[in-house]
Design a protein around this motif. Structure first.
Motif, PDB file in Angstrom:
ATOM      1  N   LYS A   1      56.567  34.333  31.387  1.00 42.34           N
ATOM      2  CA  LYS A   1      56.160  35.273  32.436  1.00 42.34           C
ATOM      3  C   LYS A   1      54.705  35.706  32.235  1.00 42.34           C
ATOM      4  CE  LYS A   1      57.219  39.885  34.114  1.00 42.34           C
ATOM      5  NZ  LYS A   1      57.981  41.095  33.833  1.00 42.34           N
ATOM      6  N   ASP A   2      54.320  36.036  30.996  1.00 40.86           N
ATOM      7  CA  ASP A   2      52.945  36.437  30.700  1.00 40.86           C
ATOM      8  C   ASP A   2      51.963  35.299  30.959  1.00 40.86           C
ATOM      9  OD1 ASP A   2      53.748  38.956  29.998  1.00 40.86           O
ATOM     10  OD2 ASP A   2      53.575  38.634  27.825  1.00 40.86           O
ATOM     11  N   ILE A   3      52.335  34.088  30.558  1.00 42.25           N
ATOM     12  CA  ILE A   3      51.454  32.940  30.759  1.00 42.25           C
ATOM     13  C   ILE A   3      51.255  32.661  32.246  1.00 42.25           C
ATOM     14  CG2 ILE A   3      51.324  30.424  30.488  1.00 42.25           C
ATOM     15  CD1 ILE A   3      52.493  30.817  27.684  1.00 42.25           C
ATOM     16  N   ASN A   4      52.324  32.716  33.019  1.00 47.63           N
ATOM     17  CA  ASN A   4      52.201  32.487  34.464  1.00 47.63           C
ATOM     18  C   ASN A   4      51.326  33.537  35.126  1.00 47.63           C
ATOM     19  OD1 ASN A   4      53.701  30.143  34.536  1.00 47.63           O
ATOM     20  ND2 ASN A   4      55.633  31.211  34.877  1.00 47.63           N
ATOM     21  N   GLN A   5      51.490  34.793  34.723  1.00 50.80           N
ATOM     22  CA  GLN A   5      50.655  35.866  35.277  1.00 50.80           C
ATOM     23  C   GLN A   5      49.191  35.628  34.918  1.00 50.80           C
ATOM     24  OE1 GLN A   5      51.513  39.728  33.672  1.00 50.80           O
ATOM     25  NE2 GLN A   5      50.025  40.750  34.970  1.00 50.80           N
ATOM     26  N   SER A   6      48.916  35.249  33.674  1.00 52.61           N
ATOM     27  CA  SER A   6      47.542  34.995  33.239  1.00 52.61           C
ATOM     28  C   SER A   6      46.950  33.794  33.962  1.00 52.61           C
ATOM     29  CB  SER A   6      47.496  34.781  31.731  1.00 52.61           C
ATOM     30  OG  SER A   6      47.906  35.954  31.059  1.00 52.61           O
TER      31      SER A   6
ATOM     32  N   MET B   1      47.371  39.179  30.297  1.00 55.32           N
ATOM     33  CA  MET B   1      46.130  39.512  30.951  1.00 55.32           C
ATOM     34  C   MET B   1      46.469  40.319  32.189  1.00 55.32           C
ATOM     35  SD  MET B   1      43.123  36.951  32.195  1.00 55.32           S
ATOM     36  CE  MET B   1      42.761  36.496  30.527  1.00 55.32           C
ATOM     37  N   GLU B   2      45.706  41.372  32.409  1.00 54.10           N
ATOM     38  CA  GLU B   2      45.998  42.176  33.581  1.00 54.10           C
ATOM     39  C   GLU B   2      44.718  42.612  34.296  1.00 54.10           C
ATOM     40  OE1 GLU B   2      47.724  46.111  33.013  1.00 54.10           O
ATOM     41  OE2 GLU B   2      46.968  46.092  30.968  1.00 54.10           O
ATOM     42  N   ILE B   3      44.849  42.782  35.594  1.00 52.06           N
ATOM     43  CA  ILE B   3      43.753  43.247  36.437  1.00 52.06           C
ATOM     44  C   ILE B   3      44.086  44.661  36.889  1.00 52.06           C
ATOM     45  CG2 ILE B   3      42.585  42.945  38.640  1.00 52.06           C
ATOM     46  CD1 ILE B   3      42.890  40.006  38.373  1.00 52.06           C
ATOM     47  N   LYS B   4      43.129  45.554  36.729  1.00 58.18           N
ATOM     48  CA  LYS B   4      43.294  46.932  37.197  1.00 58.18           C
ATOM     49  C   LYS B   4      42.209  47.210  38.228  1.00 58.18           C
ATOM     50  CE  LYS B   4      44.927  48.680  32.784  1.00 58.18           C
ATOM     51  NZ  LYS B   4      44.572  49.544  31.640  1.00 58.18           N
ATOM     52  N   GLU B   5      42.606  47.815  39.316  1.00 58.70           N
ATOM     53  CA  GLU B   5      41.642  48.201  40.345  1.00 58.70           C
ATOM     54  C   GLU B   5      41.736  49.707  40.554  1.00 58.70           C
ATOM     55  OE1 GLU B   5      41.742  45.979  43.929  1.00 58.70           O
ATOM     56  OE2 GLU B   5      41.682  44.050  42.892  1.00 58.70           O
ATOM     57  N   MET B   6      40.591  50.327  40.731  1.00 56.52           N
ATOM     58  CA  MET B   6      40.574  51.756  40.978  1.00 56.52           C
ATOM     59  C   MET B   6      39.423  52.094  41.916  1.00 56.52           C
ATOM     60  SD  MET B   6      39.042  53.146  37.333  1.00 56.52           S
ATOM     61  CE  MET B   6      38.868  54.809  37.874  1.00 56.52           C
ATOM     62  N   GLU B   7      39.486  53.276  42.482  1.00 55.68           N
ATOM     63  CA  GLU B   7      38.406  53.745  43.350  1.00 55.68           C
ATOM     64  C   GLU B   7      37.733  54.932  42.683  1.00 55.68           C
ATOM     65  OE1 GLU B   7      39.369  54.483  47.399  1.00 55.68           O
ATOM     66  OE2 GLU B   7      40.238  52.504  47.687  1.00 55.68           O
TER      67      GLU B   7
ATOM     68  N   ARG C   1      43.167  31.368  37.709  1.00 53.78           N
ATOM     69  CA  ARG C   1      42.947  30.557  38.919  1.00 53.78           C
ATOM     70  C   ARG C   1      42.200  31.348  39.980  1.00 53.78           C
ATOM     71  NH1 ARG C   1      48.364  29.198  40.303  1.00 53.78           N
ATOM     72  NH2 ARG C   1      49.033  28.684  38.241  1.00 53.78           N
ATOM     73  N   GLY C   2      42.546  32.621  40.133  1.00 50.66           N
ATOM     74  CA  GLY C   2      41.865  33.474  41.105  1.00 50.66           C
ATOM     75  C   GLY C   2      40.381  33.619  40.811  1.00 50.66           C
ATOM     76  N   PHE C   3      40.029  33.716  39.547  1.00 48.66           N
ATOM     77  CA  PHE C   3      38.622  33.846  39.197  1.00 48.66           C
ATOM     78  C   PHE C   3      37.890  32.510  39.302  1.00 48.66           C
ATOM     79  CE2 PHE C   3      39.929  37.872  37.307  1.00 48.66           C
ATOM     80  CZ  PHE C   3      38.917  38.671  37.790  1.00 48.66           C
TER      81      PHE C   3
ATOM     82  N   TYR D   1      38.751  45.862  36.788  1.00 46.68           N
ATOM     83  CA  TYR D   1      38.724  45.595  35.353  1.00 46.68           C
ATOM     84  C   TYR D   1      39.656  44.433  35.044  1.00 46.68           C
ATOM     85  CZ  TYR D   1      36.699  50.257  34.712  1.00 46.68           C
ATOM     86  OH  TYR D   1      35.897  51.362  34.758  1.00 46.68           O
ATOM     87  N   VAL D   2      39.267  43.600  34.100  1.00 49.26           N
ATOM     88  CA  VAL D   2      40.141  42.560  33.553  1.00 49.26           C
ATOM     89  C   VAL D   2      40.287  42.865  32.072  1.00 49.26           C
ATOM     90  CG1 VAL D   2      40.400  40.105  33.050  1.00 49.26           C
ATOM     91  CG2 VAL D   2      39.411  40.828  35.208  1.00 49.26           C
ATOM     92  N   ASN D   3      41.512  43.178  31.660  1.00 48.71           N
ATOM     93  CA  ASN D   3      41.776  43.568  30.272  1.00 48.71           C
ATOM     94  C   ASN D   3      40.826  44.665  29.792  1.00 48.71           C
ATOM     95  OD1 ASN D   3      43.891  41.864  30.004  1.00 48.71           O
ATOM     96  ND2 ASN D   3      42.893  40.420  28.656  1.00 48.71           N
ATOM     97  N   ASP D   4      40.687  45.690  30.580  1.00 54.16           N
ATOM     98  CA  ASP D   4      39.854  46.850  30.262  1.00 54.16           C
ATOM     99  C   ASP D   4      38.362  46.535  30.158  1.00 54.16           C
ATOM    100  OD1 ASP D   4      42.097  48.509  30.241  1.00 54.16           O
ATOM    101  OD2 ASP D   4      42.492  48.079  28.131  1.00 54.16           O
ATOM    102  N   LYS D   5      37.923  45.407  30.691  1.00 46.57           N
ATOM    103  CA  LYS D   5      36.498  45.087  30.753  1.00 46.57           C
ATOM    104  C   LYS D   5      36.087  45.042  32.211  1.00 46.57           C
ATOM    105  CE  LYS D   5      35.943  42.936  26.388  1.00 46.57           C
ATOM    106  NZ  LYS D   5      35.253  41.956  25.619  1.00 46.57           N
ATOM    107  N   LEU D   6      34.944  45.622  32.497  1.00 46.32           N
ATOM    108  CA  LEU D   6      34.450  45.708  33.865  1.00 46.32           C
ATOM    109  C   LEU D   6      34.157  44.322  34.423  1.00 46.32           C
ATOM    110  CD1 LEU D   6      33.566  47.704  36.071  1.00 46.32           C
ATOM    111  CD2 LEU D   6      31.291  47.631  35.074  1.00 46.32           C
TER     112      LEU D   6
END
Length: 111
Positions: free
Chosen positions: A95-100, A1-7, A105-107, A25-30
């Motif tokens: 590593k992927d599970i910990n990142q996810s 799972m990844e978070i992308k931020e853009m301006e 948790r943040g959300f 975006y979270v996994n390419d979803k707004l």
């Protein structure tokens, strides 16, 4: 799972002009859009747990197809790299599970 931020330069209905906005975006979803001038934030309800499970399902279900494609393209490279990949896979999964988990948790803290 990844978070992308853009301006992006978008029209703000509160500022009544085009100003910079932060888009997440979270996994390419707004997930949200925030005006950087007036700090008005528009949240999109996104079930992060569901996104996580969909990502895991997609990765698991496509693995046989990806491996087949890989060994058909270059069998010698596939056989050469397989032992290293088998040993390192548990660490990559962890590593992927910990990142996810950090993202989830943040959300949960935001809610």
């Amino acid at each position: 799972m990844e978070i992308k931020e853009m301006e992006a330069l978008l029209f703000c209905v509160y500022c009544k002009e085009e100003v910079d906005h932060s888009i997440t975006y979270v996994n390419d979803k707004l997930k949200n859009v925030e005006c950087l001038e007036c700090q008005h934030k528009m949240e999109i309800n996104l079930n992060v747990n569901r996104e996580f499970y969909k990502e895991i399902y997609k990765r698991i279900s496509s693995k046989p197809e990806r491996m087949t494609k890989e060994y058909r393209e270059d069998l010698s490279h596939f056989l050469y790299s397989l032992p290293v990949r088998v040993v390192s896979k548990p660490y990559r999964i962890l590593k992927d599970i910990n990142q996810s988990r950090k993202i989830i948790r943040g959300f949960k803290k935001e809610s």
